[in-house]
Scaffold this motif. Structure first.
Motif, mmCIF file in Angstrom:
data_model
loop_
_atom_site.group_PDB
_atom_site.id
_atom_site.type_symbol
_atom_site.label_atom_id
_atom_site.label_comp_id
_atom_site.label_asym_id
_atom_site.label_seq_id
_atom_site.Cartn_x
_atom_site.Cartn_y
_atom_site.Cartn_z
ATOM 1 N N ALA A 108 27.017 -63.031 -51.562
ATOM 2 C CA ALA A 108 26.928 -63.960 -50.598
ATOM 3 C C ALA A 108 28.150 -64.780 -50.251
ATOM 4 N N TYR A 109 28.615 -65.289 -49.043
ATOM 5 C CA TYR A 109 29.863 -65.893 -48.679
ATOM 6 C C TYR A 109 29.490 -67.217 -47.626
ATOM 7 N N PHE A 110 30.534 -68.139 -47.770
ATOM 8 C CA PHE A 110 30.541 -69.069 -46.866
ATOM 9 C C PHE A 110 32.008 -68.802 -46.289
ATOM 10 N N ALA A 111 32.115 -68.664 -44.922
ATOM 11 C CA ALA A 111 33.438 -68.749 -44.350
ATOM 12 C C ALA A 111 33.788 -69.554 -43.310
ATOM 13 N N VAL A 112 35.176 -69.825 -43.071
ATOM 14 C CA VAL A 112 35.545 -70.506 -42.015
ATOM 15 C C VAL A 112 36.552 -70.028 -41.316
ATOM 16 N N MET A 113 36.585 -70.309 -39.921
ATOM 17 C CA MET A 113 37.734 -69.706 -39.111
ATOM 18 C C MET A 113 38.891 -70.536 -39.125
ATOM 19 N N ASP A 114 40.038 -69.740 -39.484
ATOM 20 C CA ASP A 114 41.352 -70.446 -39.244
ATOM 21 C C ASP A 114 42.251 -69.559 -38.547
ATOM 22 N N GLU A 115 42.408 -70.008 -37.328
ATOM 23 C CA GLU A 115 43.063 -69.222 -36.180
ATOM 24 C C GLU A 115 42.338 -68.043 -35.922
ATOM 25 N N ASN A 116 43.042 -67.228 -36.058
ATOM 26 C CA ASN A 116 42.427 -65.632 -35.595
ATOM 27 C C ASN A 116 41.762 -64.967 -36.853
ATOM 28 N N ASP A 117 41.559 -65.546 -37.829
ATOM 29 C CA ASP A 117 40.800 -65.016 -39.284
ATOM 30 C C ASP A 117 39.992 -65.842 -39.803
ATOM 31 N N VAL A 118 38.975 -65.041 -40.530
ATOM 32 C CA VAL A 118 37.992 -65.933 -41.172
ATOM 33 C C VAL A 118 38.592 -65.969 -42.602
ATOM 34 N N VAL A 119 38.336 -67.128 -43.296
ATOM 35 C CA VAL A 119 38.642 -67.266 -44.877
ATOM 36 C C VAL A 119 37.498 -67.410 -45.461
ATOM 37 N N PHE A 120 37.282 -67.001 -46.667
ATOM 38 C CA PHE A 120 36.094 -66.994 -47.586
ATOM 39 C C PHE A 120 36.178 -68.015 -48.547
ATOM 40 N N VAL A 121 35.532 -69.159 -48.344
ATOM 41 C CA VAL A 121 35.962 -70.288 -49.250
ATOM 42 C C VAL A 121 34.976 -70.554 -50.245
ATOM 43 N N ALA A 122 33.961 -69.955 -50.065
ATOM 44 C CA ALA A 122 32.735 -69.992 -51.096
ATOM 45 C C ALA A 122 31.916 -68.504 -51.364
ATOM 46 N N ARG A 123 31.674 -68.221 -52.545
ATOM 47 C CA ARG A 123 31.065 -66.983 -52.746
ATOM 48 C C ARG A 123 30.094 -66.887 -53.814
ATOM 49 N N ASP A 124 29.124 -65.992 -54.037
ATOM 50 C CA ASP A 124 28.507 -65.870 -55.126
ATOM 51 C C ASP A 124 27.901 -64.297 -55.187
ATOM 52 N N GLY A 125 28.069 -63.630 -56.456
ATOM 53 C CA GLY A 125 27.646 -62.351 -56.573
ATOM 54 C C GLY A 125 28.010 -62.021 -57.725
ATOM 55 N N SER A 126 27.010 -61.266 -58.469
ATOM 56 C CA SER A 126 27.272 -60.829 -59.940
ATOM 57 C C SER A 126 28.422 -59.531 -60.031
ATOM 58 N N ASN A 127 29.111 -59.367 -60.990
ATOM 59 C CA ASN A 127 30.036 -58.402 -61.235
ATOM 60 C C ASN A 127 29.490 -57.049 -60.658
ATOM 61 N N LEU A 128 28.451 -56.844 -60.666
ATOM 62 C CA LEU A 128 27.733 -55.405 -60.089
ATOM 63 C C LEU A 128 28.410 -55.114 -58.785
ATOM 64 N N VAL A 129 28.347 -56.385 -57.821
ATOM 65 C CA VAL A 129 28.358 -56.233 -56.516
ATOM 66 C C VAL A 129 29.969 -56.881 -56.092
ATOM 67 N N GLN A 130 30.754 -56.768 -57.106
ATOM 68 C CA GLN A 130 32.080 -57.220 -56.719
ATOM 69 C C GLN A 130 32.844 -56.406 -55.745
ATOM 70 N N ASN A 131 32.502 -55.090 -55.795
ATOM 71 C CA ASN A 131 33.070 -54.380 -55.003
ATOM 72 C C ASN A 131 32.546 -54.008 -53.465
ATOM 73 N N VAL A 132 31.425 -54.787 -53.211
ATOM 74 C CA VAL A 132 30.925 -54.986 -51.914
ATOM 75 C C VAL A 132 31.643 -55.787 -50.965
ATOM 76 N N GLY A 133 32.212 -56.670 -51.256
ATOM 77 C CA GLY A 133 32.655 -57.558 -50.131
ATOM 78 C C GLY A 133 34.126 -58.149 -50.688
ATOM 79 N N TYR A 134 34.145 -59.325 -50.519
ATOM 80 C CA TYR A 134 35.514 -60.207 -50.674
ATOM 81 C C TYR A 134 35.693 -61.203 -51.685
#
Length: 257
Positions: A108-134
């Motif tokens: 799970a993530y919280f992201a904010v917009m920075d110009e044309n990109d999103v930046v993921f500034v908070a996340r949570d997830g076990s090591n088992l799902v690290q490869n699922v996202g950012y």
């Protein structure tokens, strides 16, 4: 809504600070090491001034050099972590991200917009799902993530048109939306449904679902998203599992902000 900053009075403008930050931002994955001449070309600053900025940054510990090439040091991370340490919103969303990742078995993530990109500034997830996202602090073109599409869906049609004009869409998987029409459809679907759903835009067999997060005043501060391994789960089942929890977080944060 696209951020419209008021013009800054020139007497409050420090050009040296602007140029120093431009030098730091000139380094990236394709330019991890730069000569003064290359940095000057990438920033539009004169070579003489660029070398002075690089030498100053070296003295401050933000870059290292072999006398010819310059490269960033880990000290640069202090600039980013100052945001993580001081920003109120990422801290406020963390309990909701923990609940989402535990309940859904994804990241799970919280992201904010920075110009044309999103930046993921908070996340949570076990090591088992690290490869699922950012990873925390990851930056990605807004059209590639459910978080970015959720934020873009809050733009007016005119703002979306402006955002899309002249944009190049790079394919990261065989399923990446790479035309203006396809990306616009993703945005329109998210606006219609009130949430964004993307599949396999960057990594295959990964599904993202996101909702925008607003304040009481209606200002969009970011989006909360989940990245889930697709497996054999249908879209309908994934949305039925994730959306109520995302809506719960959306409402709780609306009250908080």
């Amino acid at each position: 809504m696209i951020d419209k900053k008021p013009p800054l009075n020139r007497k409050d403008w420090i050009a040296g600070l602007e140029k120093g930050l431009q030098i730091i931002e000139a380094f990236n994955d394709t330019h991890p090491r730069l000569t003064a001449s290359t940095a000057a070309r990438r920033t539009g600053i004169t070579r003489t001034a660029t070398r002075r900025y690089l030498r100053t940054l070296e003295h401050l510990g933000y870059v290292e050099s072999d006398g010819h090439l310059f490269w960033l040091t880990p000290r640069v991370l202090r600039l980013g972590w100052s945001y993580f340490d001081s920003a109120r919103v990422p801290r406020a969303v963390q309990p909701h991200l923990q609940k989402l990742s535990l309940a859904l078995g994804g990241a799970a993530y919280f992201a904010v917009m920075d110009e044309n990109d999103v930046v993921f500034v908070a996340r949570d997830g076990s090591n088992l799902v690290q490869n699922v996202g950012y990873v925390l602090g990851a930056r990605i073109a807004a059209n590639l993530s459910s978080a970015g599409i959720a934020i873009l869906s809050t733009y007016t049609s005119e703002e979306v048109d402006k955002w899309l004009i002249g944009r190049k869409f790079v394919p990261y998987s065989p399923f990446t939306a790479t035309t203006e029409e396809a990306v616009r459809q993703l945005i329109n679907n998210a606006r219609k449904n009130g949430y964004a759903l993307l599949e396999q835009q960057v990594a295959q067999r990964v599904r993202g679902i996101a909702v925008p997060i607003r304040t009481h005043a209606g200002d969009v501060v970011g989006s909360i998203s989940v990245s889930l391994p697709m497996g054999n789960e249908t879209i309908e089942n994934a949305v039925a599992r994730a959306l109520p929890l995302l809506r719960e977080a959306e409402y709780a944060l609306l009250v908080a902000f």
